[in-house]
Design an enzyme around this catalytic site. Structure first.
Site, PDB file in Angstrom:
ATOM      1  N   SER A  19     -46.629   3.608  16.199  1.00 44.17           N
ATOM      2  CA  SER A  19     -45.275   3.269  16.604  1.00 44.17           C
ATOM      3  C   SER A  19     -44.457   2.977  15.358  1.00 44.17           C
ATOM      4  O   SER A  19     -44.976   2.404  14.392  1.00 44.17           O
ATOM      5  CB  SER A  19     -45.302   2.015  17.495  1.00 44.17           C
ATOM      6  OG  SER A  19     -43.998   1.445  17.569  1.00 44.17           O
ATOM      7  N   LYS A  47     -47.112   7.360  25.292  1.00 42.77           N
ATOM      8  CA  LYS A  47     -47.002   6.008  24.730  1.00 42.77           C
ATOM      9  C   LYS A  47     -45.882   5.241  25.438  1.00 42.77           C
ATOM     10  O   LYS A  47     -46.007   4.057  25.734  1.00 42.77           O
ATOM     11  CB  LYS A  47     -46.732   6.140  23.230  1.00 42.77           C
ATOM     12  CG  LYS A  47     -46.026   5.013  22.570  1.00 42.77           C
ATOM     13  CD  LYS A  47     -46.996   3.929  22.202  1.00 42.77           C
ATOM     14  CE  LYS A  47     -46.414   2.868  21.319  1.00 42.77           C
ATOM     15  NZ  LYS A  47     -44.998   2.618  21.430  1.00 42.77           N
ATOM     16  N   GLU A  57     -47.448  10.201  12.790  1.00 42.05           N
ATOM     17  CA  GLU A  57     -48.312  11.244  13.363  1.00 42.05           C
ATOM     18  C   GLU A  57     -48.084  11.460  14.864  1.00 42.05           C
ATOM     19  O   GLU A  57     -48.308  12.547  15.373  1.00 42.05           O
ATOM     20  CB  GLU A  57     -49.796  10.896  13.147  1.00 42.05           C
ATOM     21  CG  GLU A  57     -50.243  10.961  11.708  1.00 42.05           C
ATOM     22  CD  GLU A  57     -50.418  12.389  11.190  1.00 42.05           C
ATOM     23  OE1 GLU A  57     -50.673  13.287  12.010  1.00 42.05           O
ATOM     24  OE2 GLU A  57     -50.261  12.591   9.978  1.00 42.05           O
ATOM     25  N   GLY A  58     -47.672  10.403  15.558  1.00 43.87           N
ATOM     26  CA  GLY A  58     -47.382  10.538  16.992  1.00 43.87           C
ATOM     27  C   GLY A  58     -46.263  11.544  17.215  1.00 43.87           C
ATOM     28  O   GLY A  58     -46.364  12.452  18.047  1.00 43.87           O
ATOM     29  N   HIS A  59     -45.180  11.382  16.439  1.00 44.57           N
ATOM     30  CA  HIS A  59     -44.071  12.342  16.543  1.00 44.57           C
ATOM     31  C   HIS A  59     -44.551  13.746  16.151  1.00 44.57           C
ATOM     32  O   HIS A  59     -44.183  14.735  16.784  1.00 44.57           O
ATOM     33  CB  HIS A  59     -42.930  11.948  15.606  1.00 44.57           C
ATOM     34  CG  HIS A  59     -42.304  10.617  15.907  1.00 44.57           C
ATOM     35  ND1 HIS A  59     -42.476   9.516  15.093  1.00 44.57           N
ATOM     36  CD2 HIS A  59     -41.491  10.210  16.918  1.00 44.57           C
ATOM     37  CE1 HIS A  59     -41.797   8.489  15.583  1.00 44.57           C
ATOM     38  NE2 HIS A  59     -41.197   8.879  16.695  1.00 44.57           N
ATOM     39  N   GLN A  96     -29.392   2.020  23.788  1.00 45.27           N
ATOM     40  CA  GLN A  96     -30.660   1.614  24.413  1.00 45.27           C
ATOM     41  C   GLN A  96     -31.229   0.341  23.801  1.00 45.27           C
ATOM     42  O   GLN A  96     -32.311  -0.092  24.173  1.00 45.27           O
ATOM     43  CB  GLN A  96     -31.670   2.757  24.371  1.00 45.27           C
ATOM     44  CG  GLN A  96     -32.224   3.071  22.992  1.00 45.27           C
ATOM     45  CD  GLN A  96     -33.062   4.333  23.024  1.00 45.27           C
ATOM     46  OE1 GLN A  96     -32.563   5.430  23.216  1.00 45.27           O
ATOM     47  NE2 GLN A  96     -34.368   4.183  22.842  1.00 45.27           N
TER      48      GLN A  96
HETATM   49  P1  AMP Z   1     -39.253   7.202  19.299  1.00 45.48           P
HETATM   50  O1  AMP Z   1     -38.865   7.780  17.963  1.00 45.48           O
HETATM   51  O2  AMP Z   1     -40.017   5.931  19.217  1.00 45.48           O
HETATM   52  O3  AMP Z   1     -38.088   7.165  20.259  1.00 45.48           O
HETATM   53  O4  AMP Z   1     -40.280   8.248  19.917  1.00 45.48           O
HETATM   54  C1  AMP Z   1     -39.936   9.588  20.096  1.00 45.48           C
HETATM   55  C2  AMP Z   1     -40.975  10.246  20.942  1.00 45.48           C
HETATM   56  O5  AMP Z   1     -42.247  10.143  20.318  1.00 45.48           O
HETATM   57  C3  AMP Z   1     -41.106   9.602  22.326  1.00 45.48           C
HETATM   58  O6  AMP Z   1     -41.278  10.622  23.295  1.00 45.48           O
HETATM   59  C4  AMP Z   1     -42.340   8.763  22.184  1.00 45.48           C
HETATM   60  O7  AMP Z   1     -43.012   8.529  23.392  1.00 45.48           O
HETATM   61  C5  AMP Z   1     -43.179   9.622  21.253  1.00 45.48           C
HETATM   62  N1  AMP Z   1     -44.191   8.815  20.591  1.00 45.48           N
HETATM   63  C6  AMP Z   1     -44.009   7.631  19.949  1.00 45.48           C
HETATM   64  N2  AMP Z   1     -45.187   7.141  19.513  1.00 45.48           N
HETATM   65  C7  AMP Z   1     -46.126   8.030  19.899  1.00 45.48           C
HETATM   66  C8  AMP Z   1     -47.548   8.097  19.765  1.00 45.48           C
HETATM   67  N3  AMP Z   1     -48.237   7.138  19.148  1.00 45.48           N
HETATM   68  N4  AMP Z   1     -48.204   9.163  20.285  1.00 45.48           N
HETATM   69  C9  AMP Z   1     -47.511  10.149  20.927  1.00 45.48           C
HETATM   70  N5  AMP Z   1     -46.179  10.145  21.085  1.00 45.48           N
HETATM   71  C10 AMP Z   1     -45.500   9.103  20.582  1.00 45.48           C
END
Ligand code: AMP
Length: 297
Positions: A185, A149, A35-37, A61
């Site tokens: 996450s 986040k 849901e964050g994404h 990374q």
């Molecule tokens: P990642 O796939 O973990 O590299 O995350 C991709 C993007 O989604 C990054 O900009 C993160 O900061 C964002 N993101 C990850 N978790 C969350 C969350 N819980 N709420 C909002 N954005 C998030």
């Protein structure tokens, strides 16, 4: 929804869209979407004609002892979620597409990259800055969306965009949390049910900081001691770092007077390393990050 594995095909598609006057919002991700994404996709859709996502687990990374191989990957499920969320194009290249033989260029922001997360993950932010710069060059978005986040990552990218006069706006999106306040996450998948319960201590600690600030705490050493105590009360939690920093420079603050402070932490729950943060401010002051720098393009 269109999907692309190759830079050339994506560029051709985006050129046609841009010729039609469409604006592009980019959301870089490593997949294992939650849901964050989706909140980033929604924000991109609100602001721009086209929401474009990238799904790429970026090897540069990850440190040698980190979870690159184990990182959760489920492309078909991710594509379904992105499509349902209204993303119009997903770029999911191979490692060779982005790092061909002989690749040797790295973007380094030495100061931001060596503090907090950077101190525990040498090379991590060089990998992030380099891949994000490449994705910006490939997609040439009008706006790019990053979650708060990963606050330090967001700060790093804003700095890079400003320093290198990149022609786009970086948009910060608030952290999505579950009903217990645990920041969503992809790495939460690693947590056992018992560890997940233990992980609630991160948000409890952020809430404690918020309450202490509203209660008039002005001494950062006192507040830090009580926050450390809160994390230490959870037997499964081990602190990598827990700091009170300036939300713009990320440097430690000693007094918590009239300004916003960022509480930022990395905590290991068993083998899983979780990060979280929150802006806090004294009563009567709305927590704000900082005044956005005017872009000089
Ligand atoms: P990642 O796939 O973990 O590299 O995350 C991709 C993007 O989604 C990054 O900009 C993160 O900061 C964002 N993101 C990850 N978790 C969350 C969350 N819980 N709420 C909002 N954005 C998030």
């Amino acid at each position: 929804m269109r999907t692309f594995q190759h830079i050339a095909a994506l560029r051709t598609y985006l050129r046609v869209m841009r010729d039609e006057g469409k604006t592009v919002g980019l959301v870089p991700t490593m997949g294992a979407l939650h849901e964050g994404h989706l909140s980033l996709f929604n924000r991109a859709k609100m602001d721009c004609d086209l929401a474009v996502a990238t799904i790429f687990v970026n090897p540069t990374q990850f440190g040698r002892n980190e979870d690159f191989d184990a990182y959760p990957r489920d492309l078909n499920h991710d594509l379904q979620l992105a499509s349902n969320a209204g993303v119009v194009a997903v770029f999911h290249p191979s490692v060779d597409e982005l790092y061909p033989a002989g690749f040797q260029t790295t973007i380094v922001l030495p100061q931001i990259s060596s503090m907090l997360e950077g101190a525990y993950r040498p090379g991590h932010f060089e990998g992030v800055a380099t891949i994000v710069n490449k994705l910006f060059n490939i997609v040439q978005p009008d706006r790019a969306y990053f979650g708060m986040k990963d606050y330090q990552q967001l700060t790093l990218i804003e700095r890079m965009v400003y320093d290198l006069n990149l022609h786009l706006d970086v948009v910060a999106v608030p952290t999505m949390r579950d009903e217990n306040g645990l920041a969503l996450s992809s790495r939460n998948k690693y947590l056992s049910p018992e560890e997940k319960k233990a992980a609630f201590v991160l948000n409890r600690t952020l809430k404690k900081a918020e309450a202490a600030m509203l209660d008039g705490e002005t001494d950062s050493a006192t507040l830090l001691a009580s926050l450390n105590e809160e994390i230490d009360s959870e037997p499964l939690a081990k602190i990598d770092y827990l700091e009170l920093v300036n939300p713009e420079t990320l440097l430690p603050v000693s007094t918590l007077s009239n300004a916003t402070t960022l509480v930022v932490m990395a905590v290991r729950i068993g083998k899983t390393r979780l990060i979280d943060n929150q802006l806090v401010a004294p009563a009567g002051i709305k927590p704000v990050r900082f005044k956005k720098r005017e872009t000089i393009c």
